[in-house]
Write a protein that holds these residues in place. Structure first.
Motif: not given
Length: 305
Positions: A24-49
């Protein structure tokens, strides 16, 4: 609104959610390189990218649909529309209002048998007198009828015995009845097998579902759930009578299916004829032959032979 996505980060494919887990979260975060996605599937943040603004790196969508409270997902994307697959099954389940029921128990089984053998076992009660002594005491094992099914499902009904209040180890249980069931249906046990792997067994007071997950040619995971109406639970009814009964019945079925798997795997095995009252099983075999044959297409046959 329900959305389904490929469970893989668009960077290097790391799983976003582990199998069997929920988040249960307001965003989907990848535990590998911390890319974060909104619940509509769009990419919100890609650190240092430093990504181009016009590059779409959102999660990859998967076809999905909600039907009577169950979520169906088509990973390949090329399946028939869900309403074509379910056919007229919904009209048989409407009176039970599955989407409004409460899951009171879940059991997971790993069965050393092919999913098709488990499906075959579900479609006939020819084996019930010899395999299910408890079931045979509370439900008639002959004299039922197959449903005139359209779509990719098969099923039929059998009557409760006069001495049984419900499907339980001793015949006890609730006399509460789904309000939209008529007098005849209130004394029947209705079996519905939706391809490729959902069983819905409906009684006057609860539903039991089995979901098949093929793991290998000779191995299947079966997830069994017991669904009860909120009104019945609010009266203090203990669903253990249903859980204990079907857990016992499941164990008997899995043993039979595993023995069948070993038998049909013998290089000299030759199948025999079906019994006259195994109409749903015959229809299932016909469906398999059509599905596996060259150029198989078109409506899926259902119902009795």
């Amino acid at each position: 609104m329900v959305r389904a996505w490929v469970n893989a980060c668009r960077h290097r494919g790391h799983e976003l959610v582990r199998a069997g887990c929920s988040v249960r979260a307001r965003a989907i975060r990848c535990a590998y390189h911390a890319w974060v996605y909104r619940l509509d599937g769009s990419l919100r943040n890609a650190p240092r990218f430093d990504l181009p603004d016009d590059e779409d790196l959102g999660l990859l969508p998967v076809r999905s649909a909600v039907w009577h409270g169950w979520l169906f997902v088509n990973a390949a994307g090329d399946a028939e529309p869900l309403e074509t697959v379910t056919g007229n099954l919904g009209s048989y389940l409407d009176a039970y209002d599955p989407a409004a029921l409460v899951t009171v128990a879940t059991r997971r089984y790993e069965v050393a048998a092919n999913w098709k053998l488990i499906f075959e076992n579900y479609l006939e009660c020819y084996h019930c007198p010899s395999v299910h002594p408890e079931l045979s005491r509370v439900q008639r094992t002959a004299g039922g009828e197959d449903f005139p099914a359209t779509g990719a499902w098969f099923g039929g009904l059998l009557d409760l015995r006069n001495s049984a209040r419900s499907m339980s180890l001793d015949g006890s249980g609730s006399d509460w009845v789904f309000p939209r069931l008529d007098e005849d249906r209130a004394r029947q046990v209705c079996y519905h097998g939706l391809l490729p792997g959902l069983f819905v067994t409906a009684l006057h007071d609860y539903l039991v579902t089995h979901r098949l997950e093929p793991l290998a040619a000779g191995r299947t995971r079966v997830v069994c759930e017991w669904l009860f109406p909120e009104e019945l639970l609010s009266r203090g009814t203990d669903p253990a009578y249903a859980v204990d009964f079907w857990h016992t019945t499941n164990a008997q079925d899995w043993a039979a299916c595993e023995s069948t798997q070993r038998g049909v795997s013998h290089p000299r095995y030759v199948p025999g004829p079906l019994a006259p009252h195994e109409g749903a099983l015959r229809a299932f075999h016909r469906w398999l032959a059509d599905a596996c044959g060259p150029g198989a297409a078109g409506p899926v046959p259902g119902g009795a032979a």
